[in-house]
Design a protein around this motif. Structure first.
Motif, PDB file in Angstrom:
ATOM      1  N   LEU A  65      38.104  39.238  37.925  1.00  0.00           N
ATOM      2  CA  LEU A  65      39.537  39.530  37.650  1.00  0.00           C
ATOM      3  C   LEU A  65      39.763  41.085  37.847  1.00  0.00           C
ATOM      4  CD1 LEU A  65      40.466  37.210  34.736  1.00  0.00           C
ATOM      5  CD2 LEU A  65      40.992  37.311  37.250  1.00  0.00           C
ATOM      6  N   SER A  99      48.191  33.775  34.117  1.00  0.00           N
ATOM      7  CA  SER A  99      47.510  32.153  34.503  1.00  0.00           C
ATOM      8  C   SER A  99      46.067  32.475  35.103  1.00  0.00           C
ATOM      9  CB  SER A  99      48.497  31.764  35.553  1.00  0.00           C
ATOM     10  OG  SER A  99      48.598  32.454  36.775  1.00  0.00           O
ATOM     11  N   HIS A 100      45.800  33.994  35.752  1.00  0.00           N
ATOM     12  CA  HIS A 100      44.711  34.150  36.302  1.00  0.00           C
ATOM     13  C   HIS A 100      43.689  34.328  35.080  1.00  0.00           C
ATOM     14  CE1 HIS A 100      45.976  35.783  40.411  1.00  0.00           C
ATOM     15  NE2 HIS A 100      46.154  34.487  40.252  1.00  0.00           N
ATOM     16  N   ASP A 140      51.340  36.631  37.426  1.00  0.00           N
ATOM     17  CA  ASP A 140      50.465  35.868  37.567  1.00  0.00           C
ATOM     18  C   ASP A 140      49.147  35.987  36.623  1.00  0.00           C
ATOM     19  OD1 ASP A 140      49.571  36.120  41.137  1.00  0.00           O
ATOM     20  OD2 ASP A 140      49.487  37.477  39.114  1.00  0.00           O
ATOM     21  N   ALA A 141      49.352  37.266  36.195  1.00  0.00           N
ATOM     22  CA  ALA A 141      48.029  37.775  35.498  1.00  0.00           C
ATOM     23  C   ALA A 141      47.521  36.673  34.373  1.00  0.00           C
ATOM     24  CB  ALA A 141      48.129  39.262  34.809  1.00  0.00           C
ATOM     25  N   SER A 196      44.227  42.395  42.742  1.00  0.00           N
ATOM     26  CA  SER A 196      44.637  41.276  43.703  1.00  0.00           C
ATOM     27  C   SER A 196      45.621  40.157  42.727  1.00  0.00           C
ATOM     28  CB  SER A 196      43.511  40.235  43.797  1.00  0.00           C
ATOM     29  OG  SER A 196      42.793  39.919  42.615  1.00  0.00           O
ATOM     30  N   HIS A 197      45.739  40.517  41.438  1.00  0.00           N
ATOM     31  CA  HIS A 197      46.928  39.762  40.973  1.00  0.00           C
ATOM     32  C   HIS A 197      48.188  40.681  40.488  1.00  0.00           C
ATOM     33  CE1 HIS A 197      43.327  41.259  38.246  1.00  0.00           C
ATOM     34  NE2 HIS A 197      44.651  41.745  37.503  1.00  0.00           N
ATOM     35  N   SER A 215      47.901  44.528  34.493  1.00  0.00           N
ATOM     36  CA  SER A 215      48.566  44.648  35.697  1.00  0.00           C
ATOM     37  C   SER A 215      49.845  45.612  35.759  1.00  0.00           C
ATOM     38  CB  SER A 215      48.980  43.208  35.989  1.00  0.00           C
ATOM     39  OG  SER A 215      49.610  42.942  37.500  1.00  0.00           O
ATOM     40  N   SER A 238      40.411  31.694  34.699  1.00  0.00           N
ATOM     41  CA  SER A 238      38.960  32.273  34.415  1.00  0.00           C
ATOM     42  C   SER A 238      38.354  31.615  33.229  1.00  0.00           C
ATOM     43  CB  SER A 238      39.043  33.729  34.524  1.00  0.00           C
ATOM     44  OG  SER A 238      39.466  34.338  35.872  1.00  0.00           O
TER      45      SER A 238
END
Length: 467
Positions: free
Chosen positions: A57, A69-70, A66-67, A61-62, A105, A74
């Protein structure tokens, strides 16, 4: 405003444990502390797997939306990894780990939390604990049965009710999103620090030690000087505004991995000073195999450097062999070790704890370890309370031992332990379901004690080692 993190991470096996079951990670977008549990092998595997699942992570890329939910996905992936590893390696069954993670993020911080590792925020000189411990004692505080002050010394304070485990039950972590403000300082740690250093001392150190590396190292040494009986892991991160920094003054973007997930996981403790550190060093020295005869033989090797085939007319005496050096040096070393050992032994006999002896709850003088053939503790009082009459989680806690500050404190802790266990047993039908350190959610009165969790204060830039 262009936000970034300036970070540092350290981990240490501590003064008692033989291996480090903590893992830590610090990178430009990700901060994690994982405190493994489940025995000598299982704890370090569990925390390493958690770091391995979360480390990808640490990138761009996020987005802010959506951070969260990522991060949650994980953590669930890490849980599945634990389940699969346990099925492949049955001896690891029952392993688990706490997880406290922050994913940045932009100027948003997504946070996930499971267990009793902690996240603190220092803002405008005031330190606040951001996470809530998922422990049996915290549940008692939340329901008004004990005060926060009483929770600090409660014998079941390490009984964890929610962890990331190898059981096939999805325990949703606490999830939240917070703003990253320039000037904020975040600190993530395992209970090897928070359980032994007061929040006032944490606040003073975080407020006064500006450099993140120095601050993390200082916090670690505070825990070791306080006699922490657990692994200690600390992550410190400052929120900075890149637009206000001079060219080239931006923070490093190289990830730091520490603890059991690091390549140098087997380093010994870096404890620098204090009676506890000296006693731990003496115990380790006494336990190591020593071969003074070999040293003496080496020292007795002729050192005169003369040529045995030299000129016979040279009748000057050669340099005398210095065979007396080895015995004298050996005697001096033994004298120093003996004096230090006596000091260390005297210190251990001023310590007290509660444990099990002859099937009863007992008060011990000393520390629960040995130095070679020498046992450093003795039961000095049997309470008469049979451990067979106590709930399993209390028996587990006693087996791990409960440290005390004095003999009176040990007696009081033993009495409160039995009284609380009986009260909890009487009220067990009213307690909400929870989980022990390594099992699915069960009644708190029967929740097993989380095993207390080795290794390095040196930071490393190596990627997470394969568990």
């Amino acid at each position: 405003m262009n936000i970034a993190l300036r970070y540092a991470a350290v981990s240490d096996v501590g003064l008692v444990r033989s291996n480090n079951q903590d893992s830590g990670y610090a990178g430009p977008h990700l901060l994690v502390v994982a405190d493994g549990m489940g025995g000598h092998a299982g704890g370090d595997v569990a925390s390493s797997l958690a770091i391995a699942a979360l480390a990808p992570l640490d990138g761009e890329s996020h987005g802010p939306d959506d951070a969260l939910s990522h991060l949650e996905a994980s953590i669930d992936s890490a849980r599945q990894d634990l389940v699969e590893r346990s099925e492949l390696t049955p001896e690891l069954a029952g392993m688990g780990t706490t997880v406290t993670a922050i994913l940045r993020s932009g100027n948003a911080l997504a946070m996930a939390h499971l267990g009793d590792s902690r996240a603190y925020l220092l803002r405008d000189g005031v330190l606040n604990q951001v996470t809530t411990d998922h422990t049996f004692v915290q549940h008692l505080v939340d329901t008004g049965r004990i005060t926060p002050e009483e929770a600090e010394y409660h014998p079941q304070r390490n009984v964890v009710m929610r962890v990331l485990g190898d059981f096939d039950v999805d325990l949703t972590p606490d999830m939240s999103v917070r703003e990253a403000r320039p000037g904020d300082r975040w600190m993530l740690c395992s209970d090897g620090l928070s359980g032994f250093v007061s929040i006032e001392t944490l606040e003073h150190t975080l407020s006064t030690v500006a450099d993140t590396d120095e601050c993390a190292d200082h916090l670690l040494q505070l825990a070791l000087r306080a006699g922490s009986t657990d692994n200690v892991t600390v992550v410190v991160a400052d929120v900075v505004d890149l637009d206000t920094l001079a060219d080239g003054a931006g923070p490093s973007t190289v990830p730091v991995v520490v603890g059991s997930a690091a390549v140098d996981r087997d380093r010994p403790t870096s404890a620098q000073d204090g009676p506890a550190a000296r006693a731990a060093t003496l115990v380790a020295t006494a336990s190591a195999e020593e071969t003074p005869e070999a040293s003496a033989d080496t020292a007795e090797t002729p050192q005169d450097g003369t040529d045995v085939a030299g000129d016979d007319s040279d009748v000057r005496p050669g340099k005398r062999s210095r065979r007396w050096i080895a015995p004298v040096v050996t005697i001096a070393i033994l004298a120093v070790v003996g004096a230090g050992g006596l000091y260390g032994y005297r210190w251990t006999q001023q310590q007290y704890y509660v444990g099990v002896s002859d099937g009863q709850v007992a008060v011990f003088r000393g520390i629960p370890t040995s130095a070679g053939p020498l046992t450093l503790s003795t039961p000095i009082q049997l309470t008469g309370d049979k451990v067979d009459d106590l709930p399993p989680y209390v028996v587990d806690r006693l087996t791990e031992t409960i440290s005390a500050t004095s003999i009176d404190d040990a007696r009081d802790r033993a009495a409160r332990l039995v009284a609380d266990a009986r009260a909890d047993a009487d009220a067990s039908t009213q307690e909400p379901a929870g989980t022990g350190a390594t099992t699915p959610p069960v009644d708190p009165a029967t929740a097993p004690a989380a095993p207390a969790d080795g290794t390095t204060t040196e930071t490393t830039t190596d990627p997470p080692a394969a568990p």
